[in-house]
Design a protein around this motif. Structure first.
Motif, short mmCIF file in Angstrom:
data_model
loop_
_atom_site.label_atom_id
_atom_site.label_comp_id
_atom_site.label_asym_id
_atom_site.label_seq_id
_atom_site.Cartn_x
_atom_site.Cartn_y
_atom_site.Cartn_z
N PHE A 1 89.97 77.38 55.22
CA PHE A 1 89.39 78.71 55.39
C PHE A 1 87.86 78.70 55.38
CE2 PHE A 1 88.42 83.15 54.19
CZ PHE A 1 89.03 83.76 55.28
N PRO A 2 87.20 77.88 54.55
CA PRO A 2 85.73 77.83 54.64
C PRO A 2 85.23 77.46 56.03
CG PRO A 2 86.46 76.81 52.60
CD PRO A 2 87.70 77.06 53.42
N SER A 3 85.97 76.60 56.73
CA SER A 3 85.59 76.24 58.10
C SER A 3 85.71 77.44 59.03
CB SER A 3 86.46 75.09 58.62
OG SER A 3 86.23 73.91 57.87
N VAL A 4 86.73 78.26 58.80
CA VAL A 4 86.90 79.48 59.59
C VAL A 4 85.67 80.38 59.43
CG1 VAL A 4 88.24 81.61 59.86
CG2 VAL A 4 89.42 79.44 59.52
N ILE A 5 85.22 80.56 58.20
CA ILE A 5 84.07 81.43 57.93
C ILE A 5 82.81 80.88 58.59
CG2 ILE A 5 82.60 82.41 56.12
CD1 ILE A 5 85.41 83.60 56.27
N ARG A 6 82.61 79.58 58.49
CA ARG A 6 81.41 78.99 59.09
C ARG A 6 81.43 79.11 60.62
NH1 ARG A 6 81.99 75.37 54.49
NH2 ARG A 6 83.45 74.04 55.64
N VAL A 7 82.57 78.82 61.23
CA VAL A 7 82.68 78.94 62.69
C VAL A 7 82.50 80.40 63.11
CG1 VAL A 7 84.29 78.77 64.63
CG2 VAL A 7 84.06 76.87 63.03
N MET A 8 83.06 81.31 62.33
CA MET A 8 82.90 82.74 62.63
C MET A 8 81.43 83.13 62.64
SD MET A 8 84.61 86.02 60.69
CE MET A 8 83.73 85.72 59.15
N GLY A 9 80.68 82.69 61.61
CA GLY A 9 79.26 83.00 61.56
C GLY A 9 78.48 82.40 62.71
N ALA A 10 78.77 81.14 63.04
CA ALA A 10 78.06 80.47 64.13
C ALA A 10 78.35 81.13 65.48
CB ALA A 10 78.45 79.00 64.17
N THR A 11 79.57 81.64 65.64
CA THR A 11 79.98 82.23 66.92
C THR A 11 79.25 83.53 67.22
OG1 THR A 11 82.17 81.23 66.72
CG2 THR A 11 81.98 83.06 68.23
N THR A 12 78.70 84.18 66.21
CA THR A 12 77.98 85.43 66.46
C THR A 12 76.82 85.25 67.44
OG1 THR A 12 76.55 85.13 64.51
CG2 THR A 12 78.59 86.39 64.20
N MET A 13 76.39 84.02 67.67
CA MET A 13 75.33 83.76 68.65
C MET A 13 75.73 84.22 70.05
SD MET A 13 72.30 82.66 68.01
CE MET A 13 71.79 81.82 69.50
N GLY A 14 77.03 84.41 70.29
CA GLY A 14 77.50 84.93 71.58
C GLY A 14 76.92 86.30 71.90
N VAL A 15 76.39 86.98 70.89
CA VAL A 15 75.72 88.26 71.10
C VAL A 15 74.61 88.13 72.15
CG1 VAL A 15 74.05 89.83 69.99
CG2 VAL A 15 76.23 89.36 68.90
N MET A 16 73.91 87.01 72.14
CA MET A 16 72.78 86.83 73.05
C MET A 16 73.22 86.90 74.51
SD MET A 16 70.31 86.59 70.96
CE MET A 16 69.93 86.17 69.27
N GLN A 17 74.33 86.28 74.82
CA GLN A 17 74.80 86.30 76.21
C GLN A 17 75.29 87.70 76.59
OE1 GLN A 17 77.94 83.49 77.24
NE2 GLN A 17 77.13 83.37 79.30
N SER A 18 75.98 88.38 75.67
CA SER A 18 76.43 89.74 75.96
C SER A 18 75.25 90.68 76.20
CB SER A 18 77.28 90.28 74.79
OG SER A 18 78.51 89.61 74.70
N LEU A 19 74.19 90.50 75.42
CA LEU A 19 73.01 91.35 75.60
C LEU A 19 72.39 91.16 76.98
CD1 LEU A 19 71.18 91.14 72.13
CD2 LEU A 19 72.48 93.06 73.06
N VAL A 20 72.29 89.90 77.42
CA VAL A 20 71.64 89.64 78.71
C VAL A 20 72.53 90.05 79.88
CG1 VAL A 20 70.72 87.85 80.23
CG2 VAL A 20 70.25 87.76 77.78
N THR A 21 73.79 89.63 79.88
CA THR A 21 74.63 89.81 81.06
C THR A 21 75.22 91.21 81.18
OG1 THR A 21 76.57 88.94 79.87
CG2 THR A 21 75.26 87.37 81.13
N VAL A 22 75.26 91.97 80.09
CA VAL A 22 75.84 93.31 80.16
C VAL A 22 74.80 94.38 79.80
CG1 VAL A 22 77.69 94.84 79.35
CG2 VAL A 22 78.12 92.39 79.57
N PHE A 23 74.27 94.34 78.57
CA PHE A 23 73.33 95.38 78.16
C PHE A 23 72.06 95.39 79.01
CE2 PHE A 23 69.38 96.14 75.81
CZ PHE A 23 69.45 97.52 75.72
#
Length: 438
Positions: free
Chosen positions: A226-248
């Motif tokens: 489960f700690p690995s799940v939390i760490r991967v979840m936090g790292a994945t939030t970087m996907g925000v950058m692509q959503s901001l550029v390609t959509v917003f």
């Protein structure tokens, strides 16, 4: 290399369909499915349906990931392809609000949920499949072709939408917007053909032969990793950058600032196209110097660069926007895209890899899905500055998670499994001790 090609083509299809929805949400859906509200509110509602797809992604990752760990990576990925292709084609067939009223946005939302369900399992499955087919010293490079596929899908979606967006409004809003969704039938046929000819991974075959397939993989993930799940979840939030550029940014630049629609689509297509060159280079670099250092280039570059980038977009200068988008997306963000397919998959042991990565990755993607909605709301409140603060905050979260992730670039498949095996052994030992004391 065959596995890398299959991941590239499969993810191209998946994310062509996923991103074509983003372009349509930014440019036309508010005119077609949310016509009875103020245009700004309609755009926010359109972005909300874009985000809904991300709500379904964790569920799709869990369900299809379960069967990927139980029945094999290949079967699960074929299911993803068919579901995404069918959902996208049907979106292109939907009646609009003018024709059927409230049922139009309801049907749109249901099909977007189906898209999200499929996408939630695609990236984890393709990463797992490629990592398990690759030699230890080239896992980063070969797995990066998943991200090349994602970028290719985004480019394809944007390029297809350029002539559509240039149509007169009457043609665009009647039939033009449907064409990109119908084209997905061709892409799915090619990707399905390639994936049916790919063998199951040797790692999964070994697990099956040794009767190590887990009955409920997600239970083991939660209990042992489960700690690995939390760490991967936090790292994945970087996907925000692509959503901001390609959509917003696409919507903000064309509707708030006044940049020409085809011009902005072209800028995003070129920047995303350049990612297909940088991404495998970043993956290969991570094989040599480590996953974490390369990822930190993306975190720091995007976290600091979001402020000047959005300011440049707000000026409306198309040439400056093009240069800034290339630097932000093609250079900095590409470093993250080249590393995460291998890096996240390597955090989990083979018997639960598909389920574990899908859970962490898709929970982290939730904020990426709603980033355009959040950004559109923040713009109404205070312009581009609050959006930049939001992006920088996400970079801090992602950077913290990456700092605590295990460096895996040089670990053999057996060593990748060690934390899971140790946790299982400790749990079994405690259970045996408790049984004896009773």
């Amino acid at each position: 290399m065959k596995a890398a090609l299959a991941s590239l083509l499969g993810s191209t299809l998946e994310y062509y369909d996923f991103f074509i929805y983003g372009a349509a949400a930014a440019l036309v859906f508010n005119h077609l499915f949310f016509t009875d509200v103020d245009p700004a509110v309609g755009l926010i509602a359109s972005f909300a349906t874009f985000g809904v797809g991300y709500i379904a992604r964790p569920l799709g990752g869990l369900v299809i990931g379960h069967f990927g760990d139980r029945l094999g990576r290949k079967r699960a990925l074929l299911t993803c392809l068919l579901l995404m292709g069918a959902s996208s084609f049907l979106i292109g067939c939907l009646p609009t609000y003018e024709a059927v009223g409230i049922w139009a946005p309801i049907m749109l939302t249901v099909l977007r949920l189906a898209q999200g369900f499929s996408a939630g399992a695609e990236s984890a499955g393709a990463s797992t499949l490629t990592v398990e087919h690759s030699p230890t010293n080239r896992r980063g490079f070969f797995s990066s072709f998943l991200s090349v596929g994602i970028a290719s899908g985004s480019v394809l979606a944007t390029v297809v939408f350029i002539p559509v967006a240039a149509l007169p409004d009457e043609a665009l809003y009647s039939w033009g917007w449907r064409v990109p969704f119908w084209i997905s039938v061709v892409v799915v046929a090619v990707a399905y053909f390639v994936r049916t000819r790919l063998e199951e991974t040797p790692v999964f075959q070994e697990i099956a032969e040794e009767d190590e397939v887990r009955n409920l993989p997600i239970k083991d993930v939660v209990r042992y990793q489960f700690p690995s799940v939390i760490r991967v979840m936090g790292a994945t939030t970087m996907g925000v950058m692509q959503s901001l550029v390609t959509v917003f940014v696409l919507a903000y630049a064309t509707q708030n600032v006044g940049v020409d629609r085809p011009a902005m689509l072209t800028i995003i297509a070129v920047a995303t196209g350049l990612m297909t060159i940088v991404v495998p280079l970043a993956g290969r670099l991570s094989d040599r110097v480590g996953r974490r250092p390369v990822t930190f280039i993306a975190v720091v570059g995007c976290g600091l660069g979001i402020f000047p980038y959005l300011w440049i977009v707000s000026t409306g200068n198309a040439i400056a926007i093009a240069v800034a988008t290339v630097v932000f997306l093609s250079l900095f963000y590409s470093c993250r895209e080249g590393v995460w397919p291998a890096f996240y998959a390597e955090q989990f042991a083979a018997p639960v890899r598909y389920s574990g990565m899908a859970l962490g990755n898709q929970l982290g993607n939730l904020i990426a899905g709603f980033a355009p909605l959040i950004a559109a709301s923040l713009v109404v409140i205070g312009g581009w500055v609050p959006v930049a603060v939001f992006g920088a905050g996400v970079a801090v979260i992602a950077g913290t998670a990456v700092y605590f992730m295990r460096e895996t670039s040089s670990l053999t498949p057996q060593r990748l499994d060690e934390p899971y095996e140790t946790a299982r052994a400790n749990h079994t030992g405690r259970a045996a001790t408790n049984s004896l004391t009773k």
